[in-house]
Design a protein around this motif. Structure first.
Motif, PDB file in Angstrom:
ATOM      1  N   THR A  59       0.871  -1.259   0.028  1.00 16.09           N
ATOM      2  CA  THR A  59       0.043   0.046  -0.015  1.00 16.09           C
ATOM      3  C   THR A  59       0.824   1.054   0.023  1.00 16.09           C
ATOM      4  O   THR A  59       2.045   1.325   0.482  1.00 16.09           O
ATOM      5  CB  THR A  59      -0.802   0.113   1.245  1.00 16.09           C
ATOM      6  N   SER A  60       0.097   2.237  -0.460  1.00 12.52           N
ATOM      7  CA  SER A  60       0.977   3.546  -0.541  1.00 12.52           C
ATOM      8  C   SER A  60       1.733   3.834   0.916  1.00 12.52           C
ATOM      9  O   SER A  60       2.830   4.540   0.725  1.00 12.52           O
ATOM     10  CB  SER A  60       0.291   4.680  -1.136  1.00 12.52           C
ATOM     11  N   ASP A  61       0.670   3.890   1.949  1.00 13.33           N
ATOM     12  CA  ASP A  61       1.223   4.360   3.208  1.00 13.33           C
ATOM     13  C   ASP A  61       2.421   3.467   3.644  1.00 13.33           C
ATOM     14  O   ASP A  61       3.516   4.035   4.330  1.00 13.33           O
ATOM     15  CB  ASP A  61       0.146   4.481   4.070  1.00 13.33           C
ATOM     16  N   LYS A  62       2.422   2.094   3.443  1.00 11.13           N
ATOM     17  CA  LYS A  62       3.675   1.326   4.002  1.00 11.13           C
ATOM     18  C   LYS A  62       4.642   1.379   3.128  1.00 11.13           C
ATOM     19  O   LYS A  62       5.862   1.570   3.368  1.00 11.13           O
ATOM     20  CB  LYS A  62       3.069  -0.119   3.553  1.00 11.13           C
ATOM     21  N   ARG A  63       4.483   1.814   1.835  1.00  7.90           N
ATOM     22  CA  ARG A  63       5.947   2.086   0.994  1.00  7.90           C
ATOM     23  C   ARG A  63       6.437   3.717   1.210  1.00  7.90           C
ATOM     24  O   ARG A  63       7.489   3.661   1.378  1.00  7.90           O
ATOM     25  CB  ARG A  63       5.223   2.379  -0.574  1.00  7.90           C
ATOM     26  N   PHE A  64       5.528   4.473   1.600  1.00  6.83           N
ATOM     27  CA  PHE A  64       6.278   5.697   1.966  1.00  6.83           C
ATOM     28  C   PHE A  64       6.948   5.684   3.436  1.00  6.83           C
ATOM     29  O   PHE A  64       7.836   6.347   3.699  1.00  6.83           O
ATOM     30  CB  PHE A  64       4.966   6.956   2.177  1.00  6.83           C
ATOM     31  N   LYS A  65       6.453   4.767   4.392  1.00  5.09           N
ATOM     32  CA  LYS A  65       7.256   4.498   5.526  1.00  5.09           C
ATOM     33  C   LYS A  65       8.612   3.764   5.166  1.00  5.09           C
ATOM     34  O   LYS A  65       9.370   4.067   5.923  1.00  5.09           O
ATOM     35  CB  LYS A  65       6.478   3.479   6.456  1.00  5.09           C
ATOM     36  N   MET A  66       8.423   2.951   4.306  1.00 10.13           N
ATOM     37  CA  MET A  66       9.631   2.299   3.884  1.00 10.13           C
ATOM     38  C   MET A  66      10.767   3.412   3.130  1.00 10.13           C
ATOM     39  O   MET A  66      11.935   2.972   3.565  1.00 10.13           O
ATOM     40  CB  MET A  66       9.568   1.048   2.832  1.00 10.13           C
ATOM     41  N   VAL A  67      10.267   4.401   2.506  1.00 11.34           N
ATOM     42  CA  VAL A  67      11.069   5.372   2.011  1.00 11.34           C
ATOM     43  C   VAL A  67      11.764   6.018   2.896  1.00 11.34           C
ATOM     44  O   VAL A  67      12.959   6.343   2.853  1.00 11.34           O
ATOM     45  CB  VAL A  67      10.097   6.338   1.238  1.00 11.34           C
ATOM     46  N   ALA A  68      10.861   6.207   3.942  1.00 13.29           N
ATOM     47  CA  ALA A  68      11.477   7.138   5.337  1.00 13.29           C
ATOM     48  C   ALA A  68      12.596   6.553   6.026  1.00 13.29           C
ATOM     49  O   ALA A  68      13.617   6.773   6.380  1.00 13.29           O
ATOM     50  CB  ALA A  68      10.304   7.632   6.173  1.00 13.29           C
TER      51      ALA A  68
END
Length: 405
Positions: A59-68
């Protein structure tokens, strides 16, 4: 008066900058991405898309957390380092045909809201919302908004002086571009630059409208979430004379059920048509269009030019839409209609010829580029250009500088 801000940037160490920096994620083919992610552990692509192997399952929120999280890893491993204090940067991009030099600084959301910073493109709501979510989770940006300002001779002279000093980066990339970065850390230089831009009445977003709109939306939704200097956006400030503006050419999949002969008859009602046969022809002036159809190039010159003070009606992209794309080819929504695609003008028109010859497209149109004054007039009148009116260089490297919020 425009306000610019120094910032405490994060950047690669000098020995790894050519390995870390990369083009925008969308610029790579699947094969290129797989190779870089598999064989270059320093590529910033690992940060930008850590879920590359199974993106559809994340999901986008999980991917963005992985980016951080991946950005934190790069900092812990000393692949990236942070400046000791807020500074500016001078950045030069040398391509095969042009040299672009500008200042990297923060510009404020306050100036964006008060029309000190003007825009000429519309934004798509879903893209603004998605990038806002990315900023909220990731807390950083690495691709600055490209901003143009009226040419200033004293700033040009200062830039020339800075370029005589030793840069922190000077490297080339596989696409034959040379990238040079200088730190502007002297307090006197920082103060002087701020004062110079305080005398600039207006600046204009050239590229990156969605990034500014997303940062503005994030701050509006949660004013306490972004504090102090972080009510700002990383920006690449470049003199309007130093920009390179290309057209966006159009290719269309079909002739809207017309035969070639019927289509040419309809065009002749509005244009003087000359068959250039196999000559690789493109327009040399406004209100003139190139066309590639069934193995031949054509020049199309508007028969009746309308006298109007409406700047939008003077734009070639709008004229082509009003005279051909909408009434003849039946195209309504240029942003979302699957029948039309766009080729930036920095690519050879041979590309258009090949795509039509291959049979996937029926016709291609070549436009004359929009100029700086047209962009400024549209922005100053609070108007929006037709979709895909301009393709503007330079393009920034990702991972070269990181702007935390």
């Amino acid at each position: 008066m425009a306000k610019i801000l120094p910032f405490q940037g994060i950047r690669p160490t000098r020995d790894k900058v050519s390995l870390v920096s990369c083009r925008s994620f969308e610029d790579y083919s699947a094969v290129e991405l797989a190779y870089l992610i598999d064989y270059n552990p320093f590529s910033f692509l690992h940060v930008l898309h850590p879920a590359y192997v199974n993106p559809q399952k994340v999901t986008s929120d999980k991917r963005f957390k992985m980016v951080a999280a991946k950005l934190k890893d790069f900092k812990k491993e000393n692949i990236l380092v942070q400046e000791d204090k807020p500074i500016f940067y001078l950045y030069q991009i040398q391509t095969r045909h042009h040299v672009f030099t500008g200042i990297i600084a923060g510009t404020t959301l306050e100036d964006y809201r008060s029309d000190v910073i003007l825009k000429h493109e519309d934004t798509l709501e879903y893209r603004v919302e998605l990038f806002k979510e990315y900023l909220d989770y990731g807390r950083f940006n690495t691709e600055p908004v490209l901003m143009m300002y009226p040419d200033q001779e004293h700033i040009n002279h200062w830039i020339d002086q800075c370029k005589t000093t030793r840069p922190i980066y000077d490297f080339s990339t596989v696409d034959k571009q040379r990238h040079t970065l200088w730190r502007v850390e002297d307090d006197k230089d920082i103060t002087w630059l701020c004062e110079q831009f305080e005398q600039v009445d207006r600046m204009y977003i050239a590229d990156g409208h969605h990034r500014f709109a997303s940062a503005n939306l994030l701050q509006e939704e949660d004013p306490e979430n972004l504090k102090g200097h972080n009510h700002s956006v990383m920006t690449y400030l470049i003199s309007e004379r130093n920009l390179k503006i290309y057209e966006y050419n159009r290719i269309i999949h079909d002739l809207n059920n017309y035969t070639k002969e019927e289509f040419l008859e309809l065009l002749e009602q509005k244009f003087i048509i000359k068959n250039k046969e196999q000559q690789l022809w493109k327009p040399t002036q406004k209100m003139e269009f190139g066309m590639y159809l069934d193995g031949d190039f054509y020049s199309l010159k508007l028969r009746n030019t309308k006298r109007t003070n409406d700047i939008l009606q003077q734009l070639d992209a709008q004229i082509l839409y009003d005279e051909v794309l909408h009434p003849i080819l039946g195209l309504d929504d240029l942003r979302n209609d699957a029948r039309i695609d766009y080729i930036p003008g920095n690519e050879s028109i041979v590309t258009i010829k090949e795509m039509v010859d291959d049979g996937e497209y029926e016709v291609g149109f070549m436009l004359y580029p929009t100029n700086v004054e047209e962009i400024k007039e549209v922005a100053e009148n609070n108007l929006i250009m037709p979709p895909k009116s301009t393709y503007i260089e330079p393009k920034f490297m990702n991972g070269l500088l990181i702007y935390e919020i």
